[in-house]
Design an enzyme around this catalytic site. Structure first.
Site, PDB file in Angstrom:
ATOM      1  N   ILE A  25      -8.390   8.309  15.456  1.00 37.48           N
ATOM      2  CA  ILE A  25      -7.863   7.475  16.575  1.00 37.48           C
ATOM      3  C   ILE A  25      -6.664   8.344  17.336  1.00 37.48           C
ATOM      4  O   ILE A  25      -5.894   8.602  18.077  1.00 37.48           O
ATOM      5  CB  ILE A  25      -7.650   6.197  15.772  1.00 37.48           C
ATOM      6  CG1 ILE A  25      -8.872   5.352  15.796  1.00 37.48           C
ATOM      7  CG2 ILE A  25      -5.805   6.081  16.793  1.00 37.48           C
ATOM      8  CD1 ILE A  25      -8.299   4.390  14.506  1.00 37.48           C
ATOM      9  N   ASP A  69      -0.941  18.820   5.254  1.00 42.46           N
ATOM     10  CA  ASP A  69      -1.626  17.615   4.779  1.00 42.46           C
ATOM     11  C   ASP A  69      -0.109  16.426   4.732  1.00 42.46           C
ATOM     12  O   ASP A  69       0.713  17.182   3.612  1.00 42.46           O
ATOM     13  CB  ASP A  69      -2.222  18.205   3.737  1.00 42.46           C
ATOM     14  CG  ASP A  69      -2.497  16.961   3.159  1.00 42.46           C
ATOM     15  OD1 ASP A  69      -2.457  16.129   2.743  1.00 42.46           O
ATOM     16  OD2 ASP A  69      -3.132  17.154   1.665  1.00 42.46           O
ATOM     17  N   VAL A  70      -0.246  15.718   4.981  1.00 41.35           N
ATOM     18  CA  VAL A  70       0.553  14.503   5.391  1.00 41.35           C
ATOM     19  C   VAL A  70       1.001  13.543   3.898  1.00 41.35           C
ATOM     20  O   VAL A  70       2.016  13.353   3.300  1.00 41.35           O
ATOM     21  CB  VAL A  70       0.126  13.423   6.283  1.00 41.35           C
ATOM     22  CG1 VAL A  70       0.283  13.907   7.171  1.00 41.35           C
ATOM     23  CG2 VAL A  70      -1.219  12.801   5.324  1.00 41.35           C
ATOM     24  N   SER A 148      -4.839  -0.636   9.598  1.00 42.69           N
ATOM     25  CA  SER A 148      -6.278  -1.299   9.358  1.00 42.69           C
ATOM     26  C   SER A 148      -6.593  -2.687   9.035  1.00 42.69           C
ATOM     27  O   SER A 148      -5.794  -3.496   8.481  1.00 42.69           O
ATOM     28  CB  SER A 148      -7.065  -0.044   8.084  1.00 42.69           C
ATOM     29  OG  SER A 148      -8.225  -1.182   8.257  1.00 42.69           O
ATOM     30  N   TYR A 161      -8.477   1.638  -0.227  1.00 46.29           N
ATOM     31  CA  TYR A 161      -8.628   2.083   1.000  1.00 46.29           C
ATOM     32  C   TYR A 161      -7.692   0.325   1.333  1.00 46.29           C
ATOM     33  O   TYR A 161      -6.456   0.581   2.250  1.00 46.29           O
ATOM     34  CB  TYR A 161      -9.338   1.626   1.543  1.00 46.29           C
ATOM     35  CG  TYR A 161      -9.012   1.831   2.728  1.00 46.29           C
ATOM     36  CD1 TYR A 161      -8.755   3.151   3.795  1.00 46.29           C
ATOM     37  CD2 TYR A 161      -9.644   0.918   4.003  1.00 46.29           C
ATOM     38  CE1 TYR A 161      -8.631   3.595   5.650  1.00 46.29           C
ATOM     39  CE2 TYR A 161      -9.289   0.554   5.336  1.00 46.29           C
ATOM     40  CZ  TYR A 161      -8.913   2.021   5.427  1.00 46.29           C
ATOM     41  OH  TYR A 161      -9.190   1.994   7.152  1.00 46.29           O
ATOM     42  N   LYS A 165      -3.550   0.262   3.091  1.00 45.78           N
ATOM     43  CA  LYS A 165      -3.408  -0.183   4.282  1.00 45.78           C
ATOM     44  C   LYS A 165      -2.509  -1.029   4.516  1.00 45.78           C
ATOM     45  O   LYS A 165      -1.841  -1.364   5.387  1.00 45.78           O
ATOM     46  CB  LYS A 165      -4.638  -0.338   4.891  1.00 45.78           C
ATOM     47  CG  LYS A 165      -5.175   0.654   5.171  1.00 45.78           C
ATOM     48  CD  LYS A 165      -4.886   2.093   6.329  1.00 45.78           C
ATOM     49  CE  LYS A 165      -5.124   2.210   6.542  1.00 45.78           C
ATOM     50  NZ  LYS A 165      -5.400   4.539   7.891  1.00 45.78           N
ATOM     51  N   VAL A 194     -13.689   1.144  14.853  1.00 41.08           N
ATOM     52  CA  VAL A 194     -14.079   1.918  15.578  1.00 41.08           C
ATOM     53  C   VAL A 194     -14.998   2.976  15.779  1.00 41.08           C
ATOM     54  O   VAL A 194     -15.470   3.027  14.424  1.00 41.08           O
ATOM     55  CB  VAL A 194     -12.277   1.919  16.150  1.00 41.08           C
ATOM     56  CG1 VAL A 194     -11.987   3.098  16.924  1.00 41.08           C
ATOM     57  CG2 VAL A 194     -11.353   1.297  15.473  1.00 41.08           C
ATOM     58  N   THR A 196     -15.317   6.215  15.705  1.00 32.93           N
ATOM     59  CA  THR A 196     -15.301   7.697  15.277  1.00 32.93           C
ATOM     60  C   THR A 196     -16.127   7.916  14.522  1.00 32.93           C
ATOM     61  O   THR A 196     -17.289   7.608  13.702  1.00 32.93           O
ATOM     62  CB  THR A 196     -13.457   6.827  14.299  1.00 32.93           C
ATOM     63  OG1 THR A 196     -14.209   6.725  12.997  1.00 32.93           O
ATOM     64  CG2 THR A 196     -12.706   6.125  14.913  1.00 32.93           C
TER      65      THR A 196
END
Length: 260
Positions: A25, A69-70, A148, A161, A165, A194, A196
């Site tokens: 994305i 790396d965030v 998400s 996860y 989110k 999505v 991806t």
């Protein structure tokens, strides 16, 4: 009756940072924003992937890039400063960087939780914090966090996860309250499934990839995976001045999954 008029998007010339920009994305959003004339800075830990993106735009207005790396605060601050300097300011921010993990809760480790929360929640927190001084000086600034549909409706074997989110959705709402006085809008886009590389890799490992994809698609009112372009268009709208009266919201772009 108020006259109805058509208007063009107003992102041309806007200076926007996209994280997770080397694939999925993030890459699709980058391509979309560049195509409509925005100036884009790309942040990703995949330096080779960033170089491939730049090579694709050789001879045209290539994006500015920085590797980070965030989840690492010092890397983020260095990378954001580099991008802001390269763009000569900042008007928008899109937090796309994220990781997934399919695993039973009982099998998950503290390290698994730290990695998911570190990238999916603290990553956007770190980037927003580093970008805030530049955004305050921007033109009609806006932040879009990509969460998400799993942050709106849970999935099995994805406790970390889904939790990360869902927290990101609430972070966006709370941040919108804090930044309203600065004229900075904050919204969240919540994609469903999505098409991806992350999805393709997941399905490819199934015993029957075709059946696995059909089972996933059947959860949605629109019986297919979304496209990266569809998500990028929603992100673009939330950045655009046309959405100037929208802040603190979460937009489900998920084929009806969040309520079906």
């Amino acid at each position: 009756m108020v006259a109805q008029t058509r208007r063009a998007m107003t992102l041309s010339g806007k200076r926007i940072i996209v994280t997770g920009a080397a694939s999925g994305i993030g890459l699709g959003t980058t391509q979309y924003l560049l195509a409509i004339g925005a100036r884009v800075g790309l942040l990703d830990r995949d330096e080779a992937g960033l170089q491939r993106v730049v090579a694709h735009f050789e001879g045209r207005a290539a994006p500015v890039i920085a590797s980070a790396d965030v989840a690492d605060v010092s890397q983020v601050r260095r990378g954001v400063d580099q991008l802001v300097a390269g763009l000569d300011g900042l008007d928008g921010l899109v937090n796309c960087a994220g990781v997934d993990l399919l695993r039973d809760f009982e099998q998950m480790t503290a390290e698994d939780w730290q990695r998911l929360l570190g990238v999916n929640l603290m990553g956007p927190v770190n980037v927003c914090h580093a970008a805030l001084p530049a955004l305050k000086r921007g033109v009609n600034p806006a932040i879009v966090n990509v969460a998400s549909a799993a942050g709106l409706r849970p999935l099995a074997q994805r406790t970390a996860y889904c939790s990360s989110k869902a927290a990101l959705v609430m972070f966006g709402k709370a941040l919108a309250m804090d930044l309203a006085a600065d004229g900075i809008r904050v919204n969240t886009v919540c994609p469903g499934i999505v098409d991806t590389p992350m999805l393709q890799d997941s399905v490819r490992t199934a015993v029957d990839p075709g059946a696995a994809m059909a089972e996933i698609s059947d959860r949605y009112l629109i019986k297919r995976a979304g496209t990266v372009q569809e998500i990028a268009t929603a992100i673009g709208f939330m950045l655009d001045d046309a959405a100037g009266y929208i802040t603190g919201t979460s937009l489900a772009v998920d084929g009806g999954r969040s309520f079906h």
